[in-house]
Design an enzyme around this catalytic site. Structure first.
Site, short mmCIF file in Angstrom:
data_model
loop_
_atom_site.label_atom_id
_atom_site.label_comp_id
_atom_site.label_asym_id
_atom_site.label_seq_id
_atom_site.Cartn_x
_atom_site.Cartn_y
_atom_site.Cartn_z
CG ASP A 161 -1.95 1.09 1.17
OD1 ASP A 161 -1.94 1.88 0.21
OD2 ASP A 161 -2.76 1.18 2.10
CG ASP A 184 -3.96 5.27 -3.05
OD1 ASP A 184 -3.04 4.90 -2.30
OD2 ASP A 184 -5.15 4.99 -2.85
#
Length: 496
Positions: free
Chosen positions: A177, A375
């Site tokens: 992440d 992201d």
């Protein structure tokens, strides 16, 4: 008597002929219409060809996938005997495999529409989590690689990697992440744990497990950590109500055939709750001091996200060279919010035409708002509402010949391709401040939302001034983060 036309009447007749041609295509036999769609392009704007049949075949395939997480176990046992230790300060490269969520943890959705609904709900939670951080902030080395699979993200998660923890090694699926500054996994004893695919990590069986004392620099490096009676502890909360709390420790992380890294700071979660879809925890790739790449002092990392409806995998790589055909842009940082990776973007183009959006829309403001984040956990790209409206309207203007369909949740621009095998659509590109143009693969902006042929424009408006480039747009593209020179690169078709 010959018919004499002036310039105006010629122009009118030409447009009338083009209108009749487009209208008549809707009534041609399907094969004839498909051939026309595949071979005809407008000289006025650039186009891409969407292979509808191939995309729908993959839709049906992903619903039939069987979970494959158990296939790694025997291979991992063989690798444990050949591991070597990697130095955090070395410059060699290594990688992990990345896998899509559905290839590992098929949730047995009854239909594809249900699967997309689930993905978009996870996505909304992710975006809420990011914007809450923005609002809060406004108030106040080795070439390594690992497989990347489409799977879970923070509070959501669409891609997974496989790592080993401890000595002897226990293996787990985790979510890489770029929006997280801390690594963590669920640990025994569990005061509260969600269900994961692997047995929960047992620190009592690991000889390399060590608590981080309160006085250690690692305990002071993040606002997520604090000193309590039992030493350094951490708390992580996500936008959908998911969380992980526990003690901060150091452990050995094993990277398959690449070897292992000692004394990696990692949260050992004894109180956890969330929708992490079988993953044991998070591999933090954010810009914080406790992230994985910060510990190994990586000069760069990159990943390529395979199309999520496949059972293929790609890699998450550290210290590997950027592909030579990458289009690049400055990798920016936000002094008000240091976790995320911002990219220098000046605008967007549809059909090769620059959309009328002020370049200041994508600039980071002194307040910390604005800018555009890359992201790995967000699904659908978000743009501030005025920018989204301008881009959406430009796309609609160039697709008037296509049959429209009803909107789907946050996706308000959809098309009915149920009667065609291919469709010609405008190209979509991000214009980068380095002067390059990142042209998205067609499945990076038109995605199926059911198994009947409904495809939607995969962008959505944001009430916040920040923009987020999601993982739908990143599918099929190797995204490279040069941490030394502050450059980000995008290279299509680099997942193999």
């Amino acid at each position: 008597m010959p018919l004499i036309l002036n310039n105006n009447s010629s122009f009118i007749l030409m447009n009338l002929a083009f209108t009749i041609l487009i209208f008549s295509l809707n009534f041609l036999p399907h094969d004839a219409a498909n051939i026309t769609a595949a071979t005809t392009t407008s000289p006025e704007f650039s186009t891409s060809v969407l292979n509808v049949t191939t995309a729908l075949n993959q839709v049906h395939h992903v619903l039939s996938l069987k979970p494959s997480f158990h296939l790694h176990q025997n291979h991992e046992q063989q690798q444990q005997q050949t591991q070597h230790t990697l130095s955090p300060s070395s410059s060699s490269s290594f990688s992990f495999q990345l896998h899509p969520r559905e290839s590992l943890f098929n949730a047995h959705h009854h239909n594809y529409r249900s699967l997309v609904l689930t993905r978009l709900r996870r996505d909304s939670a992710r975006v809420s989590w990011i914007t809450s951080h923005l609002n809060k902030s406004n108030l106040r080395p080795e070439h390594l690689s690992a497989p990347v699979t489409s799977g879970v993200s923070q509070g959501t998660g669409e891609y997974f990697a496989r790592i080993g923890v401890g000595q002897p090694t226990q293996h787990f699926y985790i979510v890489p992440d770029t929006g997280s500054d801390i690594n963590w996994i669920q640990c025994k004893p569990c005061n509260q744990c969600y269900k994961q695919s692997d047995p929960i990590f047992d620190p009592s069986t690991s000889s390399s497990y060590a608590l981080v004392p309160c006085k250690a620099k690692q305990c002071k490096d993040s606002e997520l950590t604090g000193c309590y009676k039992n030493g350094c502890e951490y708390d992580v909360f996500y936008g959908d109500g998911s969380f992980s709390s526990g003690v901060l420790v150091t452990e050995t992380l094993s990277l398959g055939k690449n070897g292992s890294v000692k004394r990696v700071p990692i949260g050992c979660g004894h109180l956890n709750h969330g929708t992490f879809a079988g993953a044991a925890g998070i591999l933090g790739l954010g810009r914080g001091a406790l992230s994985f790449q910060a510990h190994i002092k990586a000069s760069s990392f990159s990943y390529c996200l395979v199309y999520r409806d496949t059972n293929k995998s790609s890699t998450l790589e550290f210290n590997s060279p950027r592909p030579g055909d990458s289009v690049t842009a400055p990798l920016l940082s936000n002094p008000k919010l240091k976790t995320f990776y911002y990219v220098g973007v000046t605008g967007v183009s549809v059909g090769g035409r620059r959309v009328s959006i002020p370049s200041s829309t994508f600039a980071i403001k002194p307040s910390g708002m604005g800018g555009i984040i890359v992201d790995s956990g967000t699904t659908v790209t978000r743009l501030p509402t005025p920018a989204f409206n301008a881009m959406r309207d430009a796309f609609v203007e160039l697709t008037r010949h296509l049959r429209r369909a009803k909107g789907f949740l946050i996706l308000d621009t959809c098309y009915d391709f149920s009667s065609v095998t291919v469709a010609t659509v405008p190209t979509v590109s991000f214009e980068l401040s380095g002067g390059g143009s990142w042209r998205l693969p067609v499945l990076g902006y038109l995605i199926p939302v059911d198994d009947k042929g409904t495809f939607c424009f995969a962008f959505a408006p944001s009430v916040e001034p920040v923009s987020i480039i999601g993982n739908v747009q990143q599918q099929g593209t190797r995204v490279s983060f040069d941490l030394v020179n502050s450059v980000i690169g995008f290279s299509t078709d680099k997942c193999s």
